[in-house]
Design an enzyme around this catalytic site. Structure first.
Site, PDB file in Angstrom:
ATOM      1  N   CYS A 150       1.450 -38.648  -4.228  1.00 52.76           N
ATOM      2  CA  CYS A 150       0.296 -37.749  -4.129  1.00 52.76           C
ATOM      3  C   CYS A 150       0.689 -36.281  -3.947  1.00 52.76           C
ATOM      4  O   CYS A 150      -0.127 -35.395  -4.206  1.00 52.76           O
ATOM      5  CB  CYS A 150      -0.605 -38.183  -2.970  1.00 52.76           C
ATOM      6  SG  CYS A 150      -1.422 -39.767  -3.245  1.00 52.76           S
ATOM      7  N   ALA A 151       1.888 -36.007  -3.508  1.00 57.04           N
ATOM      8  CA  ALA A 151       2.347 -34.626  -3.354  1.00 57.04           C
ATOM      9  C   ALA A 151       2.838 -34.032  -4.664  1.00 57.04           C
ATOM     10  O   ALA A 151       3.169 -32.840  -4.731  1.00 57.04           O
ATOM     11  CB  ALA A 151       3.468 -34.548  -2.317  1.00 57.04           C
TER      12      ALA A 151
END
Length: 359
Positions: A150-151
């Protein structure tokens, strides 16, 4: 925390454009809850608990590369990864083409391309597979990155900015593609799998970055913070069925208690303070993560309104999601310094600052 700032005007990287893309199949959250209840009810959650879980996600609709019925049958990893390659190529091209058109840059002018994707395996990587179709030059520097989760959207923008600064005047194309739905397992009756079924979706985003004077918001401070001994908070497990979600139920509590450490370190290494931030642009990991971020950053409850709207309309698409939020923030005419933030496996927080366009 390590933070750097690209402030030298002649070679400062600038964000020229962004674009987003989604597949055509729309998943209604209420219908998904009903089908998931029929599939898993009584096995790991009671039926009414599954319905409550889906209702509490804050999601109304999501996008997927296949119709909902397709996901109800167990499929081998080889078959799911073949779908990943096919559909990821399509979304890569759609997002990249739109971003280049908005920047007024031909694909043949791109000096480097960064591809971020962690939901499937492609070797040769996605940009190599589509290079001829979009017209990337044979001398284009390729950097495919796996494992950021997700980063990946924020970390990918940070990487692209560094590459642009290393070769001023050359355009860098960033493309982020995640097909999270392909890793939901109908045969696995576990709490984590049910939560993943309720949250995750598919999507893509792209951005064009170039260093030098001209239009576009300048990309300023870049930073990351990785907490030790947190490998089990988020990630993939790899087994004969392929990639399976690892997601700690205590993630929102960890964010509320510990995210400020990363933010404080980022600001401490930068030339500005939280008071100088016009708005945070956060990856909306989930309905419980957003209030945790607001509390940790000292924001008012509900301040991350665009994040909630994106989550409601698209679900959690992993890495590309932050660009969907950024597009809404920019469309709303928010002026001043923006700080993009996202959390991913590691467990890691990633930050990128966008300065005002006339800075």
């Amino acid at each position: 925390m390590r933070a750097t700032s690209a402030r030298a005007a002649p070679s400062a990287p600038r964000l020229l454009s962004t674009a987003t893309a989604t597949p055509s199949h729309v998943i209604d959250q209420d219908l998904a809850a009903a089908r998931t209840t029929a599939l898993f009810g009584g096995k790991v959650f009671r039926a009414r608990d599954i319905e409550t879980l889906f209702a509490n996600t804050g999601i109304r609709t999501r996008r997927a590369v296949r119709p909902m019925a397709w996901y109800e049958a167990a499929r081998p990893w080889e078959a799911r990864n073949a779908v990943y390659i096919e559909e990821a190529e399509t979304l890569w091209l759609e997002a990249a083409t739109l971003a280049l058109d908005r920047a007024g840059i031909a694909a043949g002018e791109v000096g480097a391309v960064v591809t971020i994707s962690s939901t499937g395996v492609a070797t040769p990587s996605l940009e190599a597979r589509v290079a001829g179709r979009i017209g990337l030059p044979p001398t284009c520097l390729r950097t495919p990155v796996f494992g950021l989760g997700c980063a990946g959207g924020v970390s990918g923008l940070s990487l692209a900015a560094r590459l642009a600064q290393a070769q001023p005047g050359k355009a860098v194309l960033l493309v982020v593609v995640e097909l999270c739905t392909l890793n939901v397992r109908p045969e696995e009756a576990s709490k984590t799998n049910v939560v993943a079924t309720a949250l995750f979706a598919d999507g893509a985003a792209a951005a064009v970055i170039r260093a030098g004077e001209g239009p576009g918001r300048r990309i300023g401070a870049l930073g990351e913070h990785t907490w030790t001994d947190t490998l089990d908070i988020m990630g993939w497990k790899v087994d004969p069925a392929g990639l399976g979600v690892v997601l700690d139920a205590n993630l929102p509590g960890f964010v509320q208690k510990r995210f400020s450490e990363a933010a404080d370190g980022f600001f401490g290494a930068s030339a500005f303070s939280p008071a100088d931030v016009a708005r945070y642009v956060c990856h909306p990991g989930g309905a419980k993560v957003l209030p945790a971020l607001e509390a940790s950053l000292g924001l008012g409850q509900g301040a991350l309104d665009h994040e909630r709207a994106v989550l409601a309309d698209y679900g959690n698409m992993s890495a590309p999601t932050v660009f969907f939020v950024l597009e809404r923030v920019l469309a709303a005419g928010v002026e001043g310094r923006l700080v993009l933030a996202a959390l991913g496996p590691g467990f890691t927080a990633s930050f990128v600052t966008l300065e005002p366009e006339d800075d």
